[in-house]
Scaffold this motif. Structure first.
Motif, PDB file in Angstrom:
ATOM      1  N   PRO A 138      -4.890   3.017  -2.881  1.00 55.99           N
ATOM      2  CA  PRO A 138      -6.176   2.008  -2.824  1.00 55.99           C
ATOM      3  C   PRO A 138      -7.016   2.010  -1.896  1.00 55.99           C
ATOM      4  O   PRO A 138      -6.625   2.819  -0.242  1.00 55.99           O
ATOM      5  CB  PRO A 138      -5.452   0.787  -2.930  1.00 55.99           C
ATOM      6  CG  PRO A 138      -4.412   0.826  -2.220  1.00 55.99           C
ATOM      7  CD  PRO A 138      -3.599   2.332  -2.897  1.00 55.99           C
ATOM      8  N   ILE A 192      -5.310  -8.794  -8.840  1.00 51.43           N
ATOM      9  CA  ILE A 192      -3.584  -8.937  -9.343  1.00 51.43           C
ATOM     10  C   ILE A 192      -3.393  -9.666  -7.750  1.00 51.43           C
ATOM     11  O   ILE A 192      -3.583  -8.972  -6.679  1.00 51.43           O
ATOM     12  CB  ILE A 192      -3.386  -7.369  -9.671  1.00 51.43           C
ATOM     13  CG1 ILE A 192      -3.870  -6.876 -11.016  1.00 51.43           C
ATOM     14  CG2 ILE A 192      -2.116  -7.369  -9.242  1.00 51.43           C
ATOM     15  CD1 ILE A 192      -2.697  -5.529 -10.868  1.00 51.43           C
ATOM     16  N   ARG A 227       2.772  -2.579 -12.895  1.00 51.09           N
ATOM     17  CA  ARG A 227       1.336  -3.469 -12.800  1.00 51.09           C
ATOM     18  C   ARG A 227      -0.115  -2.771 -12.382  1.00 51.09           C
ATOM     19  O   ARG A 227      -0.732  -2.979 -13.683  1.00 51.09           O
ATOM     20  CB  ARG A 227       1.519  -4.584 -11.564  1.00 51.09           C
ATOM     21  CG  ARG A 227       2.487  -6.314 -12.786  1.00 51.09           C
ATOM     22  CD  ARG A 227       3.249  -7.405 -12.284  1.00 51.09           C
ATOM     23  NE  ARG A 227       1.766  -8.249 -11.534  1.00 51.09           N
ATOM     24  CZ  ARG A 227       1.596  -9.295 -10.183  1.00 51.09           C
ATOM     25  NH1 ARG A 227       2.674  -8.832  -9.926  1.00 51.09           N
ATOM     26  NH2 ARG A 227       0.642  -9.948 -10.623  1.00 51.09           N
ATOM     27  N   VAL A 228      -0.026  -2.138 -11.470  1.00 46.54           N
ATOM     28  CA  VAL A 228      -1.052  -1.551 -11.407  1.00 46.54           C
ATOM     29  C   VAL A 228      -1.395  -0.954 -12.117  1.00 46.54           C
ATOM     30  O   VAL A 228      -2.823  -0.806 -12.271  1.00 46.54           O
ATOM     31  CB  VAL A 228      -1.113  -1.353  -9.734  1.00 46.54           C
ATOM     32  CG1 VAL A 228      -2.660  -0.806  -9.508  1.00 46.54           C
ATOM     33  CG2 VAL A 228      -1.083  -2.380  -8.294  1.00 46.54           C
ATOM     34  N   ARG A 229      -0.961   0.860 -12.161  1.00 46.54           N
ATOM     35  CA  ARG A 229      -0.777   1.421 -12.828  1.00 46.54           C
ATOM     36  C   ARG A 229      -1.477   1.140 -14.395  1.00 46.54           C
ATOM     37  O   ARG A 229      -2.284   1.583 -14.370  1.00 46.54           O
ATOM     38  CB  ARG A 229       0.284   2.279 -13.309  1.00 46.54           C
ATOM     39  CG  ARG A 229       0.651   3.482 -13.914  1.00 46.54           C
ATOM     40  CD  ARG A 229       1.582   4.067 -14.604  1.00 46.54           C
ATOM     41  NE  ARG A 229       1.848   4.620 -12.994  1.00 46.54           N
ATOM     42  CZ  ARG A 229       1.906   5.662 -11.980  1.00 46.54           C
ATOM     43  NH1 ARG A 229       0.612   6.061 -11.814  1.00 46.54           N
ATOM     44  NH2 ARG A 229       2.726   5.377 -11.075  1.00 46.54           N
ATOM     45  N   ARG A 252       1.113  -1.338   0.044  1.00 42.29           N
ATOM     46  CA  ARG A 252      -0.026   0.185  -0.235  1.00 42.29           C
ATOM     47  C   ARG A 252       0.845   1.099  -0.374  1.00 42.29           C
ATOM     48  O   ARG A 252       0.506   2.200  -0.903  1.00 42.29           O
ATOM     49  CB  ARG A 252      -0.520  -0.041   1.454  1.00 42.29           C
ATOM     50  CG  ARG A 252      -1.888   1.192   0.944  1.00 42.29           C
ATOM     51  CD  ARG A 252      -2.729   0.689   2.792  1.00 42.29           C
ATOM     52  NE  ARG A 252      -1.890   0.951   3.815  1.00 42.29           N
ATOM     53  CZ  ARG A 252      -1.582   2.201   4.326  1.00 42.29           C
ATOM     54  NH1 ARG A 252      -1.538   3.032   3.913  1.00 42.29           N
ATOM     55  NH2 ARG A 252      -0.673   1.775   5.231  1.00 42.29           N
ATOM     56  N   VAL A 256      -5.932  -6.254  -5.402  1.00 41.92           N
ATOM     57  CA  VAL A 256      -5.016  -5.981  -5.399  1.00 41.92           C
ATOM     58  C   VAL A 256      -4.701  -7.503  -3.946  1.00 41.92           C
ATOM     59  O   VAL A 256      -5.707  -7.264  -2.842  1.00 41.92           O
ATOM     60  CB  VAL A 256      -3.539  -5.207  -5.002  1.00 41.92           C
ATOM     61  CG1 VAL A 256      -2.297  -5.411  -4.521  1.00 41.92           C
ATOM     62  CG2 VAL A 256      -3.559  -4.591  -6.582  1.00 41.92           C
ATOM     63  N   LEU A 282      -4.787  -0.007 -14.092  1.00 40.84           N
ATOM     64  CA  LEU A 282      -5.612   1.386 -14.155  1.00 40.84           C
ATOM     65  C   LEU A 282      -6.035   1.775 -15.216  1.00 40.84           C
ATOM     66  O   LEU A 282      -6.999   2.784 -15.350  1.00 40.84           O
ATOM     67  CB  LEU A 282      -5.609   1.723 -12.650  1.00 40.84           C
ATOM     68  CG  LEU A 282      -5.483   1.482 -11.166  1.00 40.84           C
ATOM     69  CD1 LEU A 282      -4.754   2.474 -10.164  1.00 40.84           C
ATOM     70  CD2 LEU A 282      -6.774   1.769 -10.554  1.00 40.84           C
ATOM     71  N   LEU A 309       2.129   2.048  -3.913  1.00 43.13           N
ATOM     72  CA  LEU A 309       1.488   2.403  -4.399  1.00 43.13           C
ATOM     73  C   LEU A 309       0.648   3.429  -3.662  1.00 43.13           C
ATOM     74  O   LEU A 309       0.758   4.687  -5.146  1.00 43.13           O
ATOM     75  CB  LEU A 309       0.078   1.740  -4.413  1.00 43.13           C
ATOM     76  CG  LEU A 309       0.860  -0.310  -4.983  1.00 43.13           C
ATOM     77  CD1 LEU A 309      -0.739  -0.437  -4.300  1.00 43.13           C
ATOM     78  CD2 LEU A 309       0.692   0.049  -6.116  1.00 43.13           C
ATOM     79  N   LEU A 340     -10.603  -2.926  -9.606  1.00 45.55           N
ATOM     80  CA  LEU A 340      -9.228  -3.958  -9.080  1.00 45.55           C
ATOM     81  C   LEU A 340      -9.103  -4.043  -7.877  1.00 45.55           C
ATOM     82  O   LEU A 340     -10.027  -3.242  -7.432  1.00 45.55           O
ATOM     83  CB  LEU A 340      -8.196  -2.824 -10.486  1.00 45.55           C
ATOM     84  CG  LEU A 340      -6.998  -3.613  -9.889  1.00 45.55           C
ATOM     85  CD1 LEU A 340      -6.398  -4.689 -11.004  1.00 45.55           C
ATOM     86  CD2 LEU A 340      -5.885  -2.544 -10.848  1.00 45.55           C
ATOM     87  N   TRP A 387     -10.081  -0.692  -5.557  1.00 44.09           N
ATOM     88  CA  TRP A 387     -10.006   0.469  -6.626  1.00 44.09           C
ATOM     89  C   TRP A 387     -11.228   0.535  -7.092  1.00 44.09           C
ATOM     90  O   TRP A 387     -11.295  -0.255  -8.260  1.00 44.09           O
ATOM     91  CB  TRP A 387      -8.688   1.236  -7.460  1.00 44.09           C
ATOM     92  CG  TRP A 387      -7.269   1.374  -7.502  1.00 44.09           C
ATOM     93  CD1 TRP A 387      -7.494   2.561  -7.212  1.00 44.09           C
ATOM     94  CD2 TRP A 387      -7.482   0.167  -6.730  1.00 44.09           C
ATOM     95  NE1 TRP A 387      -5.934   2.848  -6.737  1.00 44.09           N
ATOM     96  CE2 TRP A 387      -5.582   0.665  -6.767  1.00 44.09           C
ATOM     97  CE3 TRP A 387      -6.813  -1.017  -6.938  1.00 44.09           C
ATOM     98  CZ2 TRP A 387      -3.933   0.358  -5.906  1.00 44.09           C
ATOM     99  CZ3 TRP A 387      -5.514  -1.647  -5.765  1.00 44.09           C
ATOM    100  CH2 TRP A 387      -4.370  -0.660  -6.144  1.00 44.09           C
TER     101      TRP A 387
END
Length: 285
Positions: free
Chosen positions: A204, A262, A278-280, A194, A231, A283, A197, A229, A224
């Motif tokens: 998140p 993810i 990966r998260v970006r 977290r 994680v 999104l 991120l 999405l 999110w």
């Protein structure tokens, strides 16, 4: 000899001088050396807290176990087994400690120290400050999340401690760490992910309850909601046979409801920049 003559944690030279154990027994019966001169019965589980307990036997008056090492007494995850044990000492106490001990010189008032199970450890609020000042940001926030979640300190107490703290040692690092604390986090890896991120601007919602048409589907580590999405960090227990089946079913329900998942595990913590990418990408997609 059928039994060990000595249990617990002890200074070897003292135990030998008192006749409680011999040098031969110390070698032959498998006693664990915690730090130089301090040993423990091998029947005791070996972790950072045990090592800190051993170091405490060597401490001169006026010093205390502190920082991440003390956090274990206040509800935070243990520091790693091989991480140095943190000791705080005032300027007037000259003590360097054995190998495996990190000594930090600081102002240490009597009110900053509690004695817990015979071990002098810094108080919860003092521990929180030193963890934030001394540890990497992700490690510090993970410990602080746990301490606030379990109650030894509160978010309000952390913020109050910052009032009038301008100019104190470490205040910039402390202010940054305190500002990232979120007791909703349920594990240290989740906190570390977290923090990475949030610092990347991808904030998140921790421990989000996923609903579909008003029906509860799952509680997820990080989410999110607008992007649907999630994680999830999977610790070692997630790789046990029954847990694998349970997780697969759970994720299938989320995917069927239009959510993307993810999944992260321990190796991902070694490259959090990759996790952020990966998260970006997810999104942006």
């Amino acid at each position: 000899m059928s039994r060990r003559p000595l249990h617990g944690v002890f200074i070897a030279s003292h135990a030998i001088a008192e006749g409680a154990i011999t040098r031969k027994q110390l070698r032959s019966l498998g006693y664990r050396r915690l730090v130089q001169g301090v040993y423990a019965d091998p029947g005791i589980g070996l972790d950072h807290r045990l090592r800190a307990t051993g170091v405490a036997l060597l401490l001169p008056a006026g010093t205390a176990i502190g920082g991440h090492s003390a956090a274990a007494w206040h509800g935070a995850p243990f520091a790693g087994l091989h991480d140095p044990v943190t000791v705080l000492r005032p300027a007037e106490v000259r003590w360097a400690g054995p190998r495996g001990v990190r000594v930090h010189r600081t102002v240490l008032a009597p009110a900053d120290v509690d004695v817990v199970e015979g071990v002098p450890v810094t108080s919860p609020l003092r521990t929180a400050w030193d963890v934030a000042a001394l540890e990497p940001l992700g490690t510090a926030v993970a410990a602080l999340d746990a301490m606030v979640r379990r109650g030894p300190v509160t978010t309000a107490a952390l913020m109050s401690r910052l009032e009038g703290a301008a100019g104190e040692w470490g205040v910039t690092r402390v202010r940054r760490a305190f500002g990232l604390v979120d007791p909703r986090a349920e594990s240290a890896p989740e906190s570390r992910v977290r923090v990475a991120l949030v610092l990347a601007g991808l904030r998140p919602v921790p421990q989000f309850h996923v609903l579909d048409g008003g029906e509860f589907l799952a509680k997820v580590d990080l989410a999110w909601p607008e992007a649907k999405l999630v994680v999830e960090y999977e610790g070692a227990h997630h790789f046990e046979a029954e847990k694998i089946i349970e997780d697969d079913r759970r994720y299938a329900v989320l995917v069927a409801a239009g959510w993307r998942v993810i999944r992260l595990s321990a190796p991902d913590l070694r490259d959090l920049d990759s996790v952020v990418r990966r998260v970006r990408d997810a999104l942006d997609a």
